[in-house]
Design an enzyme around this catalytic site. Structure first.
Site, mmCIF file in Angstrom:
data_model
loop_
_atom_site.group_PDB
_atom_site.id
_atom_site.type_symbol
_atom_site.label_atom_id
_atom_site.label_comp_id
_atom_site.label_asym_id
_atom_site.label_seq_id
_atom_site.Cartn_x
_atom_site.Cartn_y
_atom_site.Cartn_z
ATOM 1 N N CYS A 52 0.803 -1.231 0.000
ATOM 2 C CA CYS A 52 0.000 0.000 0.000
ATOM 3 C C CYS A 52 0.836 1.281 0.000
ATOM 4 O O CYS A 52 0.340 2.345 -0.365
ATOM 5 C CB CYS A 52 -0.947 0.012 1.187
ATOM 6 S SG CYS A 52 -2.102 -1.366 1.125
ATOM 7 N N HIS B 150 -3.518 7.185 1.129
ATOM 8 C CA HIS B 150 -3.877 5.841 0.663
ATOM 9 C C HIS B 150 -5.313 5.543 1.093
ATOM 10 O O HIS B 150 -5.736 5.915 2.190
ATOM 11 C CB HIS B 150 -2.906 4.831 1.287
ATOM 12 C CG HIS B 150 -3.339 3.410 1.125
ATOM 13 N ND1 HIS B 150 -3.692 2.887 -0.096
ATOM 14 C CD2 HIS B 150 -3.482 2.409 2.042
ATOM 15 C CE1 HIS B 150 -4.037 1.609 0.079
ATOM 16 N NE2 HIS B 150 -3.915 1.309 1.352
ATOM 17 N N ASN C 285 -9.938 -0.598 -1.681
ATOM 18 C CA ASN C 285 -8.494 -0.439 -1.518
ATOM 19 C C ASN C 285 -7.786 -1.058 -2.721
ATOM 20 O O ASN C 285 -7.794 -2.286 -2.876
ATOM 21 C CB ASN C 285 -8.082 -1.132 -0.211
ATOM 22 C CG ASN C 285 -6.586 -1.043 0.065
ATOM 23 O OD1 ASN C 285 -5.807 -0.663 -0.801
ATOM 24 N ND2 ASN C 285 -6.193 -1.414 1.270
HETATM 25 N N1 COA Z 1 -19.219 -8.332 7.088
HETATM 26 C C1 COA Z 1 -19.912 -8.525 8.228
HETATM 27 N N2 COA Z 1 -19.337 -8.791 9.405
HETATM 28 C C2 COA Z 1 -17.995 -8.844 9.430
HETATM 29 C C3 COA Z 1 -17.198 -8.657 8.271
HETATM 30 C C4 COA Z 1 -17.870 -8.405 7.059
HETATM 31 N N3 COA Z 1 -17.213 -8.194 5.920
HETATM 32 N N4 COA Z 1 -15.904 -8.772 8.602
HETATM 33 C C5 COA Z 1 -15.865 -9.036 9.930
HETATM 34 N N5 COA Z 1 -17.137 -9.076 10.422
HETATM 35 C C6 COA Z 1 -17.571 -9.312 11.792
HETATM 36 C C7 COA Z 1 -16.556 -10.051 12.633
HETATM 37 O O1 COA Z 1 -16.659 -11.442 12.432
HETATM 38 C C8 COA Z 1 -16.939 -9.644 14.028
HETATM 39 O O2 COA Z 1 -18.043 -10.405 14.428
HETATM 40 P P1 COA Z 1 -18.214 -10.839 15.972
HETATM 41 O O3 COA Z 1 -18.338 -9.567 16.736
HETATM 42 O O4 COA Z 1 -19.471 -11.647 15.921
HETATM 43 O O5 COA Z 1 -16.992 -11.608 16.301
HETATM 44 C C9 COA Z 1 -17.419 -8.199 13.862
HETATM 45 O O6 COA Z 1 -17.723 -8.052 12.461
HETATM 46 C C10 COA Z 1 -16.402 -7.177 14.258
HETATM 47 O O7 COA Z 1 -15.175 -7.536 13.680
HETATM 48 P P2 COA Z 1 -13.899 -6.655 13.843
HETATM 49 O O8 COA Z 1 -12.770 -7.285 13.069
HETATM 50 O O9 COA Z 1 -13.667 -6.359 15.282
HETATM 51 O O10 COA Z 1 -14.375 -5.321 13.107
HETATM 52 P P3 COA Z 1 -13.683 -3.937 13.051
HETATM 53 O O11 COA Z 1 -14.562 -2.930 13.628
HETATM 54 O O12 COA Z 1 -12.256 -3.995 13.514
HETATM 55 O O13 COA Z 1 -13.642 -3.671 11.469
HETATM 56 C C11 COA Z 1 -12.134 -3.740 9.604
HETATM 57 C C12 COA Z 1 -12.935 -4.553 10.613
HETATM 58 C C13 COA Z 1 -11.367 -4.723 8.738
HETATM 59 C C14 COA Z 1 -13.074 -2.928 8.755
HETATM 60 C C15 COA Z 1 -11.166 -2.797 10.373
HETATM 61 O O14 COA Z 1 -10.484 -3.501 11.367
HETATM 62 C C16 COA Z 1 -10.180 -2.135 9.474
HETATM 63 O O15 COA Z 1 -10.525 -1.454 8.547
HETATM 64 N N6 COA Z 1 -8.879 -2.306 9.745
HETATM 65 C C17 COA Z 1 -7.851 -1.771 8.906
HETATM 66 C C18 COA Z 1 -7.709 -2.653 7.706
HETATM 67 C C19 COA Z 1 -6.908 -2.048 6.603
HETATM 68 O O16 COA Z 1 -6.896 -0.861 6.453
HETATM 69 N N7 COA Z 1 -6.256 -2.907 5.834
HETATM 70 C C20 COA Z 1 -5.491 -2.501 4.720
HETATM 71 C C21 COA Z 1 -4.341 -1.676 5.163
HETATM 72 S S1 COA Z 1 -3.357 -1.206 3.860
#
Ligand code: COA
Length: 335
Positions: free
Chosen positions: A116, A262, A292
């Protein structure tokens, strides 16, 4: 002859494949919802490639657009840098396929493996090459095909909803005006986070065979991510590196006309602007449309902001990115 005193982005372009995939389309394939995706990330839709739109081919299309925008001929280009985590083949790097498609046989080509933040690493590398007198017109390209390498099951949903396909390019050329162009680049990395966002297989450290038969079963062929850890790192490191780039360049936050970050998650970028005290309306967001696109994302956002007039001649622009590695960086540019 003295080396050039500066390098400047003189043209930009991008290409995204025509197939639009909405959040509702993904919800038909695994357990997710438009509401969850939009609320957590800001993404509404992304593009997916067809077989003809390979990383290299999309890169070549974006490159043609950037060279035309620069008012140059393809034959003016003397070096190609290409950032991707989704190369057409394992080796050689995809930059040579772009070169071949553009008919630029013989010029230097190099692939940059910085996910990224590849666009930031390419800007800094091209700037250094140009000011060292090595090349005059460097084409930088970020291009990704994620859609053939993600997990369309419930297990992969946290990652799969984030990514989209696309390409961006820019021409970075020698300039004799030290007040314009790439004024400052700051680059960092920390391998402590390497396994927090990665694709493990196939990999040469797997013995006795680098493509173990189990890799589809144990899902190690798909991106693995600790989303919460990535979020925390990104929201800490991005403000830090933007402040560092400002300090080193002698500019203040108020001097920045446009911030092009980004596009990993709209909430990350909103939080970064808030932490810095930077006006939200000066931050470029296009993650709603493309998700992304990793190495391409800063370039696509930059091209759109130039073409729609948010970035003009004379604008002071900050580019910033954080991603897998972990790697991150920021650049200050005067257009
Ligand atoms: N749809 C629905 N539910 C989802 C899901 C999806 N696509 N992905 C995860 N979940 C669920 C999980 O299973 C979890 O369920 P639970 O509470 O029953 O266990 C719940 O949603 C919360 O998951 P969590 O991982 O804690 O969510 P979050 O608030 O951290 O959001 C991201 C997840 C990925 C959106 C977030 O962590 C994020 O954006 N992180 C940065 C990622 C990034 O930028 N990556 C690229 C970098 S270059």
């Amino acid at each position: 002859m003295a080396n050039p005193v500066a390098s400047k982005i003189i043209g930009t372009g991008h290409y995204v494949p025509p197939t639009v995939v909405t959040n509702d389309d993904l919800a038909k394939r695994f357990d997710t919802s438009d509401e969850w995706i939009q609320q957590r990330t800001g993404i509404k839709e992304r593009r997916y490639s067809k077989p003809e739109d390979t990383t290299a081919h999309m890169g070549a299309l974006a490159a043609r657009a950037a060279v035309e925008d620069a008012g140059l001929e393809l034959t003016d280009i003397d070096c190609i840098l290409l950032g991707t985590l989704s190369p057409d083949v394992t080796f050689p790097g995809s930059s040579v396929f772009v070169q071949r498609e553009l008919g630029l046989h013989g010029i230097a080509c190099m692939d940059i493996r910085n996910q990224c933040s590849a666009y930031l690493y390419m800007v800094a590398t091209a700037d250094a090459y140009v000011r060292a007198g090595l090349f005059k017109n460097v084409l930088i390209i970020g291009s990704e095909v994620h859609s053939t390498g993600i997990d369309f099951s419930d297990e992969g949903r946290d990652v799969t909803v984030l990514f989209g396909d696309g390409a961006a390019a820019a021409v970075i050329s020698a300039s004799d005006d030290p007040k314009v162009g790439v004024l400052q680049s700051c680059l960092h990395a920390d391998g402590a986070g390497a396994e927090l966002l990665w694709i493990q297989n196939p990999g040469s450290r797997e013995f006795p065979h680098r493509a173990p038969e189990s890799m589809y079963e144990d899902k190690s062929v798909y991106p693995g991510m600790d989303g919460r850890a990535v979020f925390k790192w990104a929201t800490r490191k991005l403000p830090e590196v933007i402040r560092e780039a400002l300090d080193k360049s002698g500019y203040e936050l108020d001097d920045i006309d446009v911030l092009v970050p980004h596009q990993a998650n709209m909430r990350i970028n909103q939080m970064v602007a808030k932490q810095l005290g930077f006006p939200q309306e000066k931050v470029v967001h296009n993650i709603q449309k493309y998700g992304n696109t990793t190495a391409a994302s800063v370039g696509i956002a930059l091209d759109e902001a130039r073409k729609d007039g948010r970035i003009k001649e004379g604008s002071l622009v900050c580019l910033a990115a954080f991603g897998s590695g972990f790697t991150w960086g920021a650049s200050i540019l005067r257009f």
